[in-house]
Write a protein that holds these residues in place. Structure first.
Motif, mmCIF file in Angstrom:
data_model
loop_
_atom_site.group_PDB
_atom_site.id
_atom_site.type_symbol
_atom_site.label_atom_id
_atom_site.label_comp_id
_atom_site.label_asym_id
_atom_site.label_seq_id
_atom_site.Cartn_x
_atom_site.Cartn_y
_atom_site.Cartn_z
ATOM 1 N N VAL A 1 39.789 42.873 52.344
ATOM 2 C CA VAL A 1 40.406 42.382 51.374
ATOM 3 C C VAL A 1 40.749 43.434 50.441
ATOM 4 O O VAL A 1 41.357 43.474 49.180
ATOM 5 C CB VAL A 1 39.830 41.120 50.404
ATOM 6 C CG1 VAL A 1 39.837 39.942 51.371
ATOM 7 C CG2 VAL A 1 38.393 41.753 50.078
ATOM 8 N N ALA A 2 40.300 44.777 50.671
ATOM 9 C CA ALA A 2 40.314 46.124 50.054
ATOM 10 C C ALA A 2 40.185 46.924 50.767
ATOM 11 O O ALA A 2 39.129 47.030 51.732
ATOM 12 C CB ALA A 2 39.707 46.185 48.713
ATOM 13 N N ALA A 3 40.885 48.150 50.978
ATOM 14 C CA ALA A 3 40.547 49.319 51.782
ATOM 15 C C ALA A 3 41.014 50.684 51.111
ATOM 16 O O ALA A 3 42.125 50.651 50.504
ATOM 17 C CB ALA A 3 41.043 49.093 53.027
ATOM 18 N N LYS A 4 40.138 51.784 51.404
ATOM 19 C CA LYS A 4 40.728 53.016 50.844
ATOM 20 C C LYS A 4 39.990 54.185 51.873
ATOM 21 O O LYS A 4 38.579 54.076 52.099
ATOM 22 C CB LYS A 4 40.501 53.512 49.464
ATOM 23 C CG LYS A 4 39.029 53.413 48.994
ATOM 24 C CD LYS A 4 38.931 53.818 47.300
ATOM 25 C CE LYS A 4 39.500 52.798 46.403
ATOM 26 N NZ LYS A 4 39.032 53.032 44.831
ATOM 27 N N ILE B 1 30.560 47.554 45.705
ATOM 28 C CA ILE B 1 31.886 47.049 45.653
ATOM 29 C C ILE B 1 32.505 47.725 44.317
ATOM 30 O O ILE B 1 33.140 48.409 44.390
ATOM 31 C CB ILE B 1 32.077 45.654 45.564
ATOM 32 C CG1 ILE B 1 32.067 45.294 47.069
ATOM 33 C CG2 ILE B 1 33.654 45.154 45.231
ATOM 34 C CD1 ILE B 1 31.851 43.725 47.211
ATOM 35 N N ALA B 2 31.580 47.457 43.202
ATOM 36 C CA ALA B 2 32.042 47.867 41.916
ATOM 37 C C ALA B 2 32.174 49.562 41.948
ATOM 38 O O ALA B 2 32.682 50.144 41.159
ATOM 39 C CB ALA B 2 31.064 47.393 40.893
ATOM 40 N N ALA C 1 38.122 48.768 41.567
ATOM 41 C CA ALA C 1 38.228 48.375 40.414
ATOM 42 C C ALA C 1 38.846 46.691 41.218
ATOM 43 O O ALA C 1 39.019 46.559 42.210
ATOM 44 C CB ALA C 1 39.456 48.560 39.759
ATOM 45 N N GLU C 2 38.298 45.678 39.965
ATOM 46 C CA GLU C 2 38.619 44.249 40.636
ATOM 47 C C GLU C 2 40.075 43.918 41.084
ATOM 48 O O GLU C 2 40.616 43.566 41.899
ATOM 49 C CB GLU C 2 38.273 43.290 39.318
ATOM 50 C CG GLU C 2 38.286 41.919 39.909
ATOM 51 C CD GLU C 2 37.013 41.675 41.180
ATOM 52 O OE1 GLU C 2 36.199 41.858 41.212
ATOM 53 O OE2 GLU C 2 37.708 40.682 42.058
ATOM 54 N N GLN D 1 35.839 49.448 53.093
ATOM 55 C CA GLN D 1 36.533 48.452 52.910
ATOM 56 C C GLN D 1 35.753 47.325 52.299
ATOM 57 O O GLN D 1 34.364 47.347 52.444
ATOM 58 C CB GLN D 1 37.228 48.014 54.257
ATOM 59 C CG GLN D 1 36.425 48.100 55.486
ATOM 60 C CD GLN D 1 36.325 49.652 55.833
ATOM 61 O OE1 GLN D 1 37.414 50.319 55.815
ATOM 62 N NE2 GLN D 1 35.159 50.020 56.457
ATOM 63 N N VAL D 2 36.186 46.376 51.773
ATOM 64 C CA VAL D 2 35.545 45.120 51.220
ATOM 65 C C VAL D 2 35.901 44.103 52.184
ATOM 66 O O VAL D 2 37.071 44.003 52.619
ATOM 67 C CB VAL D 2 36.024 44.879 49.798
ATOM 68 C CG1 VAL D 2 35.230 43.495 49.410
ATOM 69 C CG2 VAL D 2 36.016 45.869 48.878
#
Ligand code: RTP
Ligand code: MG
Length: 143
Positions: free
Chosen positions: A35-38, A129-130, A134-135, A75-76
């Motif tokens: 649901v998030a990646a960088k 995660i934090a 960022a949310e 990643q999340v």
């Protein structure tokens, strides 16, 4: 079972082996959603901050040197029981002790260079995660 989020990091050894996609496949095949990646090349300060819980351990210096030796993919992962499920998919810290079919069994070379990181509790997952996202960078699935 509650839907949880956890942090996963493909470490510099696995990025160097060009197996990001193969590792992502393990998450997706096991029902975890990205649901998030960088991709990021961590600074020494970022790596030290991330692993601050280990700062008194004898391997801390080596761990930080390794984590900044190349880019990482962060990643999340979201899914039922995501923290424990990710740890299961990863396998034991030392690949010599990792079960067949786990990421560390298949892609890690040593306890130091062990391919992936995964949060070890829901509480630490929220902190980790934090630390990196960022949310607004997290994208819950709408389909
Ligand atoms: P991680 O935090 O990276 O997901 O790994 P873990 O929970 O399975 O293991 P942990 O005890 O949290 O250790 C963090 C990382 O430190 C390195 N390590 N080296 N040389 C050593 O004896 C040793 N022990 C741990 C590993 O890279 C481990 O993943
Ligand atoms: Mg750990």
């Amino acid at each position: 079972m509650a839907i949880e989020r956890t942090i996963s990091i493909v470490k510099p050894d696995a990025v160097g082996k060009n197996v990001i996609g193969k590792i992502y496949d393990r998450f997706e095949s096991n029902g975890l959603k990205i649901v998030a990646a960088k991709m990021k090349h961590l600074s020494r300060r970022e790596a030290e901050g991330f692993y601050a819980v280990h700062k008194e351990r004898p391997f801390f210096g080596e761990l930080v040197d390794f984590m900044i030796s190349g880019p990482v993919m962060i990643q999340v992962l979201e899914g039922e029981n995501a923290v424990a499920k990710n740890r299961e998919i990863m396998g034991a810290t030392n690949p010599a002790n990792a079960d067949e079919g786990t990421i560390r069994k298949d892609f890690a070379d040593s306890v130091g260079e062990n391919a992936v990181h995964g949060s070890d509790s829901a509480e630490n997952a929220a902190i980790e995660i934090a630390y990196f996202f960022a949310e607004t960078e997290i994208c819950p699935r709408t389909r």
